[in-house]
Design an enzyme around this catalytic site. Sequence first.
Site, mmCIF file in Angstrom:
data_model
loop_
_atom_site.group_PDB
_atom_site.id
_atom_site.type_symbol
_atom_site.label_atom_id
_atom_site.label_comp_id
_atom_site.label_asym_id
_atom_site.label_seq_id
_atom_site.Cartn_x
_atom_site.Cartn_y
_atom_site.Cartn_z
ATOM 1 N N SER A 255 9.814 -98.064 83.108
ATOM 2 C CA SER A 255 10.287 -98.579 81.884
ATOM 3 C C SER A 255 10.736 -97.074 81.644
ATOM 4 C CB SER A 255 9.114 -98.218 80.395
ATOM 5 O OG SER A 255 8.360 -97.093 80.833
ATOM 6 N N LYS A 256 11.548 -96.995 80.168
ATOM 7 C CA LYS A 256 12.675 -96.485 80.167
ATOM 8 C C LYS A 256 11.471 -94.837 79.526
ATOM 9 C CE LYS A 256 16.858 -94.651 78.009
ATOM 10 N NZ LYS A 256 17.223 -94.371 79.151
ATOM 11 N N ARG A 257 10.264 -95.341 79.338
ATOM 12 C CA ARG A 257 10.217 -94.042 78.754
ATOM 13 C C ARG A 257 8.708 -93.131 79.826
ATOM 14 N NH1 ARG A 257 7.234 -97.722 75.451
ATOM 15 N NH2 ARG A 257 6.441 -98.352 76.781
ATOM 16 N N GLY A 259 10.968 -92.891 82.112
ATOM 17 C CA GLY A 259 11.965 -92.917 83.371
ATOM 18 C C GLY A 259 13.252 -93.261 83.624
ATOM 19 N N GLU A 265 23.200 -97.692 81.641
ATOM 20 C CA GLU A 265 23.432 -96.617 82.648
ATOM 21 C C GLU A 265 23.628 -96.568 84.547
ATOM 22 O OE1 GLU A 265 19.929 -93.577 80.030
ATOM 23 O OE2 GLU A 265 19.356 -94.815 81.230
#
Length: 472
Positions: A255-257, A259, A265
């Site tokens: 997940s984004k959390r 990394g 991106e």
Amino acid sequence: MTAGRFKTRFAPSPTGLLHLGNVRTALFNHLLARGRGGAFLLRIEDTDAVRGHDRYAAALQEDLAWLGLAWDEGPDVGGPNGPYAQSQRGELYERYTRVLEARELAYPCFCSEHELKMERKAQLAAGRPPRYSGRCRLLSPAEIEARRARALPATLRFHVADGRTVEFEDGVRGAQRFQTTDIGDFVIRRSDGTPAFFFCNAVDDALMGVTLVVRGDDHLANTPRQILLLEALGLPVPTYAHIPLVVGADGAPLSKRTGSRSLAELRAAGYLPAAIDNYLARLGHTYEEPGLLSHAQLAARFDLARVHHSPARYDETQLLHWQREAVKTLSADAFWRWAGGETQALVPASAHDAFIAAVRPNVLFPVDVARWARVVFGDELALSSGAREAIADAGRSFFEAALPALEEGRASFAAVSGALKIRTGRSGKTLFKPLRAALTGELDGPEMAHLLPLIGYERARARLVRALAHTR
């Protein structure tokens, strides 16, 4: 409501940018639809007004389109089952909650969060699975009205009858059995009036004609609840397939959390759609073919029977491998567009094809292409620390011999290096390493036989003169 045609869906909540974990879910659904000649549906699950963001909904649609995951029904393209944003389907959800209330299969629950927390705590202490006790189901109409008169907030719960077994065949995990005694009555409408995920997600799948729901196995426990809801409403129940999650190096879901870079991106960095498609299609799924496949080939060979049962571990090295393979397949025109503005400004039109052929095997991203464009065509050459050391080690006499060798060989690297070998008696690394360092500022890279003609005699001579100065 449509029926009969094979249909998958991707139903993201627009609470952030897409990362590779949820992109893989979208890809699997798309490959299944395309491989079976079916339809792929996109639905935006934005019922939570606090969390829903128009910009994220627009961004995820842009990302999916860039990746080649075109949808046959959904935002922008429309379809017979719209609207395709849940925030626009509130009246429909309310209609179905009224059906359940009329059948006495749903009831208001006035329990506070504190009361529910204490109830769960007591159940766990007694060694029982935490589930709602159903006490508000026992309220009389008068008691309900009295609580409403006091303006007490209330959720709406679906009544789950005890003593049943919910069974279904999962497309990945096989036969599944759940006891309703372990499920308990669950919330289908929050106290603020918005529908809960269990409810609107299931209703929309049925009404939109989705025949196969492929999603992460963290939703497996939701499935018996949704089957019970659809059966109570007399709506068709789709087939379900729950795929293991993608995890990072720490074993936590990607997940984004944790990394994980977003698809936006990766796109900005210059990753190619074919690279991401080929990597994700193989992330927890087996293909016999080792090489890069087109999207159509990936779809034709995709099979739920080949989905692994254990979590798929994200490996950036593998993603880079597929990026390299994808760069190899770009046409010259596509490569040139992908390379970007800095490269396009530096490389003369007459050298486009030769430059692309020279650097393609040594680049992964547009920033790499631009770096070699600066090396080849720039007036100022930056020397790496390794290149400086190699030049110094070669000594003054080496570059005093290199200048007439260049004069003799001109733009032919074979001729220059041959003449220099005769003058210095050097060969192998002791010859090529300092010569490359002086001409490119690097110790490795594209073949010098391809680079020197692009660098040209005048630029090459200036660089050898500069290298000679560094040996003083």
